[in-house]
Scaffold this motif. Sequence first.
Motif, PDB file in Angstrom:
ATOM      1  N   ALA A  11       0.832  -1.210   0.000  1.00  0.00           N
ATOM      2  CA  ALA A  11       0.000   0.000   0.000  1.00  0.00           C
ATOM      3  C   ALA A  11       0.865   1.259   0.000  1.00  0.00           C
ATOM      4  O   ALA A  11       0.562   2.236  -0.692  1.00  0.00           O
ATOM      5  CB  ALA A  11      -0.930  -0.007   1.208  1.00  0.00           C
ATOM      6  N   VAL A  12       1.960   1.236   0.757  1.00  0.00           N
ATOM      7  CA  VAL A  12       2.891   2.373   0.789  1.00  0.00           C
ATOM      8  C   VAL A  12       3.483   2.589  -0.594  1.00  0.00           C
ATOM      9  O   VAL A  12       3.522   3.709  -1.108  1.00  0.00           O
ATOM     10  CB  VAL A  12       4.014   2.142   1.833  1.00  0.00           C
ATOM     11  N   ARG A  13       3.922   1.507  -1.213  1.00  0.00           N
ATOM     12  CA  ARG A  13       4.523   1.592  -2.551  1.00  0.00           C
ATOM     13  C   ARG A  13       3.535   2.201  -3.545  1.00  0.00           C
ATOM     14  O   ARG A  13       3.881   3.067  -4.341  1.00  0.00           O
ATOM     15  CB  ARG A  13       4.956   0.202  -3.009  1.00  0.00           C
ATOM     16  N   LYS A  14       2.284   1.784  -3.475  1.00  0.00           N
ATOM     17  CA  LYS A  14       1.254   2.292  -4.391  1.00  0.00           C
ATOM     18  C   LYS A  14       1.065   3.800  -4.211  1.00  0.00           C
ATOM     19  O   LYS A  14       0.985   4.545  -5.188  1.00  0.00           O
ATOM     20  CB  LYS A  14      -0.055   1.543  -4.144  1.00  0.00           C
ATOM     21  N   GLY A  34       5.516   9.794  -7.968  1.00  0.00           N
ATOM     22  CA  GLY A  34       6.848   9.759  -8.558  1.00  0.00           C
ATOM     23  C   GLY A  34       7.947   9.246  -7.647  1.00  0.00           C
ATOM     24  O   GLY A  34       9.125   9.422  -7.940  1.00  0.00           O
ATOM     25  N   ALA A  35       7.586   8.631  -6.536  1.00  0.00           N
ATOM     26  CA  ALA A  35       8.572   8.053  -5.617  1.00  0.00           C
ATOM     27  C   ALA A  35       8.314   6.550  -5.537  1.00  0.00           C
ATOM     28  O   ALA A  35       7.324   6.061  -6.073  1.00  0.00           O
ATOM     29  CB  ALA A  35       8.447   8.696  -4.243  1.00  0.00           C
ATOM     30  N   ASP A  36       9.195   5.825  -4.877  1.00  0.00           N
ATOM     31  CA  ASP A  36       9.004   4.377  -4.830  1.00  0.00           C
ATOM     32  C   ASP A  36       9.720   3.763  -3.628  1.00  0.00           C
ATOM     33  O   ASP A  36      10.573   4.389  -3.008  1.00  0.00           O
ATOM     34  CB  ASP A  36       9.526   3.731  -6.110  1.00  0.00           C
ATOM     35  N   VAL A  37       9.345   2.524  -3.356  1.00  0.00           N
ATOM     36  CA  VAL A  37      10.010   1.683  -2.376  1.00  0.00           C
ATOM     37  C   VAL A  37      10.679   0.562  -3.168  1.00  0.00           C
ATOM     38  O   VAL A  37      10.036  -0.100  -3.976  1.00  0.00           O
ATOM     39  CB  VAL A  37       9.001   1.088  -1.364  1.00  0.00           C
ATOM     40  N   ILE A  38      11.955   0.393  -2.946  1.00  0.00           N
ATOM     41  CA  ILE A  38      12.721  -0.622  -3.657  1.00  0.00           C
ATOM     42  C   ILE A  38      12.821  -1.878  -2.789  1.00  0.00           C
ATOM     43  O   ILE A  38      13.155  -1.787  -1.608  1.00  0.00           O
ATOM     44  CB  ILE A  38      14.139  -0.107  -3.975  1.00  0.00           C
ATOM     45  N   THR A  39      12.543  -3.033  -3.382  1.00  0.00           N
ATOM     46  CA  THR A  39      12.684  -4.296  -2.667  1.00  0.00           C
ATOM     47  C   THR A  39      14.101  -4.812  -2.833  1.00  0.00           C
ATOM     48  O   THR A  39      14.611  -4.889  -3.951  1.00  0.00           O
ATOM     49  CB  THR A  39      11.696  -5.347  -3.210  1.00  0.00           C
ATOM     50  N   ARG A  40      14.727  -5.129  -1.730  1.00  0.00           N
ATOM     51  CA  ARG A  40      16.048  -5.770  -1.715  1.00  0.00           C
ATOM     52  C   ARG A  40      15.810  -7.204  -1.290  1.00  0.00           C
ATOM     53  O   ARG A  40      15.710  -7.497  -0.102  1.00  0.00           O
ATOM     54  CB  ARG A  40      17.011  -5.075  -0.747  1.00  0.00           C
ATOM     55  N   TRP A  41      15.632  -8.077  -2.280  1.00  0.00           N
ATOM     56  CA  TRP A  41      15.231  -9.460  -2.025  1.00  0.00           C
ATOM     57  C   TRP A  41      16.154 -10.127  -1.008  1.00  0.00           C
ATOM     58  O   TRP A  41      17.364 -10.079  -1.112  1.00  0.00           O
ATOM     59  CB  TRP A  41      15.187 -10.262  -3.325  1.00  0.00           C
ATOM     60  N   GLY A  42      15.520 -10.727  -0.001  1.00  0.00           N
ATOM     61  CA  GLY A  42      16.246 -11.411   1.057  1.00  0.00           C
ATOM     62  C   GLY A  42      16.786 -10.487   2.126  1.00  0.00           C
ATOM     63  O   GLY A  42      17.347 -10.942   3.118  1.00  0.00           O
ATOM     64  N   ILE A  43      16.600  -9.168   1.934  1.00  0.00           N
ATOM     65  CA  ILE A  43      17.122  -8.187   2.900  1.00  0.00           C
ATOM     66  C   ILE A  43      15.996  -7.334   3.469  1.00  0.00           C
ATOM     67  O   ILE A  43      15.824  -7.242   4.669  1.00  0.00           O
ATOM     68  CB  ILE A  43      18.192  -7.286   2.243  1.00  0.00           C
TER      69      ILE A  43
END
Length: 124
Positions: free
Chosen positions: A83-86, A92-101
Amino acid sequence: MRDLDALARENEQLREMVAYLRRALGEGVDMPRHWGLSDLQSRYVALMFRRRVVSKEMLAQGVYGVLSRDEPDSNGITAIMSAVRKRLRAHGADVITRWGIGWELDDAAREAIALANRPLTDAA
């Protein structure tokens, strides 16, 4: 009298430590109002702003507390991050997923939050 002075010094040190921990957990970080984040979403983003990359465990402890019974399960945290990412992507901003972190804010999100927290100055 010495005991009272020692207690006063210890009390002040403890207050400084609590203030430091609150800042580390993202308290006092204002979000851009136009993002329309809920209080809970704002706490997630504030923690990411302060800590750079956060894991589910860090979010659970930092947002809900170590001993909280209100802590959501792993899927609940993921749903809130979705929901935050959406909301951020809509601006124009985003949350980046760092898989496994864990997750981190992109540069645009960091810049917007920094701007929202910039002290007001006199425009002479």
